[in-house]
Design an enzyme around this catalytic site. Structure first.
Site, PDB file in Angstrom:
ATOM      1  N   HIS A  72       0.840  -1.194   0.000  1.00  0.00           N
ATOM      2  CA  HIS A  72       0.000   0.000   0.000  1.00  0.00           C
ATOM      3  C   HIS A  72       0.878   1.247   0.000  1.00  0.00           C
ATOM      4  CE1 HIS A  72      -4.019  -1.799   1.637  1.00  0.00           C
ATOM      5  NE2 HIS A  72      -3.514  -2.487   0.628  1.00  0.00           N
ATOM      6  N   TYR A 201      -9.466   5.413   7.286  1.00  0.00           N
ATOM      7  CA  TYR A 201      -9.654   5.781   8.686  1.00  0.00           C
ATOM      8  C   TYR A 201     -10.764   6.826   8.755  1.00  0.00           C
ATOM      9  CZ  TYR A 201      -5.264   3.510  10.120  1.00  0.00           C
ATOM     10  OH  TYR A 201      -4.274   2.597  10.395  1.00  0.00           O
ATOM     11  N   PRO A 293      -4.177   0.118  18.596  1.00  0.00           N
ATOM     12  CA  PRO A 293      -3.919  -0.341  17.227  1.00  0.00           C
ATOM     13  C   PRO A 293      -4.099   0.727  16.149  1.00  0.00           C
ATOM     14  CG  PRO A 293      -6.044  -1.143  17.996  1.00  0.00           C
ATOM     15  CD  PRO A 293      -5.388  -0.496  19.169  1.00  0.00           C
ATOM     16  N   LYS A 297       1.141  -0.181  14.985  1.00  0.00           N
ATOM     17  CA  LYS A 297       2.522  -0.256  15.447  1.00  0.00           C
ATOM     18  C   LYS A 297       2.858  -1.477  16.302  1.00  0.00           C
ATOM     19  CE  LYS A 297       3.890   3.292  13.395  1.00  0.00           C
ATOM     20  NZ  LYS A 297       4.096   2.806  12.046  1.00  0.00           N
ATOM     21  N   TYR A 385       3.863   6.460   9.868  1.00  0.00           N
ATOM     22  CA  TYR A 385       3.040   5.302   9.500  1.00  0.00           C
ATOM     23  C   TYR A 385       3.879   4.239   8.785  1.00  0.00           C
ATOM     24  CZ  TYR A 385      -1.330   2.875   8.586  1.00  0.00           C
ATOM     25  OH  TYR A 385      -2.355   1.945   8.582  1.00  0.00           O
TER      26      TYR A 385
END
Length: 391
Positions: A72, A201, A293, A297, A385
């Site tokens: 991704h 998200y 979560p 990580k 990220y």
């Protein structure tokens, strides 16, 4: 029986450490209190940082990941009827994340340990870690009804938040930092096509939602719920209706629905134990730290710990170096606290907190708009990220 390194816990951290040590010619024994089916069946995270993927390659367990993992190059933030893409390829050139379930990582590592003739000792009961403050640590356990004792040079505590290793440390030697969040994630797995090629998200007045996947045919979906939520109150139809509401009409129109085949509620907490070394006992992974979560990580932090610990142990045995063992805890904790900060920030950015007032809501939305409209802010999110570099 003697080994150089005794590893407690056959989650990804313990398995990865045993594989890396074995490849380097360092003798190790891996003990796990559960059976193999249980270990391989645990449904956990599925987003791997670039550094974690590179470490799995170095461990020679990335063949299936390379074939089946979904690379991704970005994620989407959805709020107030808009969707904004964080473009990793543009903001962090050469870095991406790979969606590949932790369950699959675990299976690959177990198969690798079996292939090399040194599988985990499953169903090792009543494990005790002893004398790790001296020169000759020991591990006692029971296996197949017989009492066993393993002497070793070092013990790696990779046995999770509820494991025996951290619990065996004198409590006055530990500093504990913890935050428990006033919500949880209700997660489902379903054999439906993901609504998007990348993770979405969602910030909504009803609470957070996350649209993720395990494969092009399996979706992993989450809703923010109460920490004491009763799963019986959430039949699949209700979950789908809430997911549609929180993602917005455009994505909802393309959302494929179907029965779930796994459903669970995950509490949310931040936790760090300091230090991570006690004599010849080293904590790694969930034994030393937990993150919510939201920032993806947990598994990646465990892999980072194993990067540092394997490097230190190999240097000790192959180069007679002590310095990397001495700096293990400090190196890990610097990275851990950066990941804790990012995970806390992402959680605060996207979730509805009980008791928030209209001012708090406007600040949250302003922060989201700033991330969406500022290349600098988007870059900071992207850098964290995809994973900060190892020292």
């Amino acid at each position: 029986m003697h080994t150089q390194v005794a590893i407690i816990g056959a989650g990804p951290a313990g398995l990865l450490l045993s594989q890396l040590l074995d490849l380097a010619g360092v003798d190790c024994v891996l003990l796990e209190r559960r059976d193999r089916d249980y270990v391989e069946g645990r449904i956990r995270a599925g987003v791997l940082e670039q550094g974690t993927v590179d470490l799995l390659r170095a461990a020679q367990v990335a063949d299936r990941l390379e074939r089946e993992g979904l690379v991704h190059d970005g994620i989407e933030l959805a709020f107030e009827g808009r969707r904004h893409r964080i473009d990793f390829a543009d903001l962090t050139p050469g870095k991406a994340v790979t969606v590949y379930g932790q369950t699959e990582v675990t299976k690959d590592l177990i198969n690798a340990r079996i292939a090399r003739g040194n599988p985990p000792v499953f169903e090792a009961e009543d494990v005790e870690v002893l004398d790790f403050d001296g020169e000759r640590p020991r591990v006692r356990y029971r296996h197949n009804g017989a009492a066993k004792e393993l002497s070793c040079d070092f013990i790696a505590g990779c046995d999770g938040f509820h494991g025996v290793c951290r619990a065996s440390v004198p409590q006055d030697s530990l500093r504990i930092f913890e935050r428990v969040y006033p919500f949880a994630w209700l997660g489902i797995l379903t054999r439906t096509k993901p609504v998007s090629d990348e993770l979405i998200y969602c910030r909504h007045d009803n609470g957070f939602a996350l649209f993720s996947m395990r494969s092009p045919q399996v979706s992993r979906l989450y809703l923010q719920v109460r920490p004491d939520e009763d799963l019986n109150e959430w039949p699949d139809d209700r979950i789908w209706e809430e997911l549609k509401l929180r993602v917005g009409p455009e994505a909802a129109a393309a959302l494929e629905t179907g029965p779930s085949f796994e459903k669970s509620v995950t509490p949310m907490r931040s936790f760090v134990a300091e230090p991570l070394r006690f004599g010849r006992l080293f904590l790694a992974g969930d034994a030393g730290h937990i993150v919510p979560p939201t920032g993806a990580k947990g598994l990646n932090l465990a892999a980072a710990d194993i990067h540092y610990l394997s490097e230190a142990l190999v240097a000790f045995y192959k180069e007679n170096r002590q310095d990397l063992l001495d700096t293990y805890s400090d190196k890990c904790l610097r990275r851990i606290w950066k990941a804790e900060r990012f995970s806390w920030w992402m959680t605060s950015l996207m979730h509805r907190f009980p008791g928030r007032n209209p001012f708090d809501d406007r600040i949250q939305l302003a922060e989201l708009m700033y991330v969406a409209d500022s290349r600098t802010a988007s870059t900071a999110l992207a850098e964290n990220y995809v994973g900060l570099p190892y020292e």
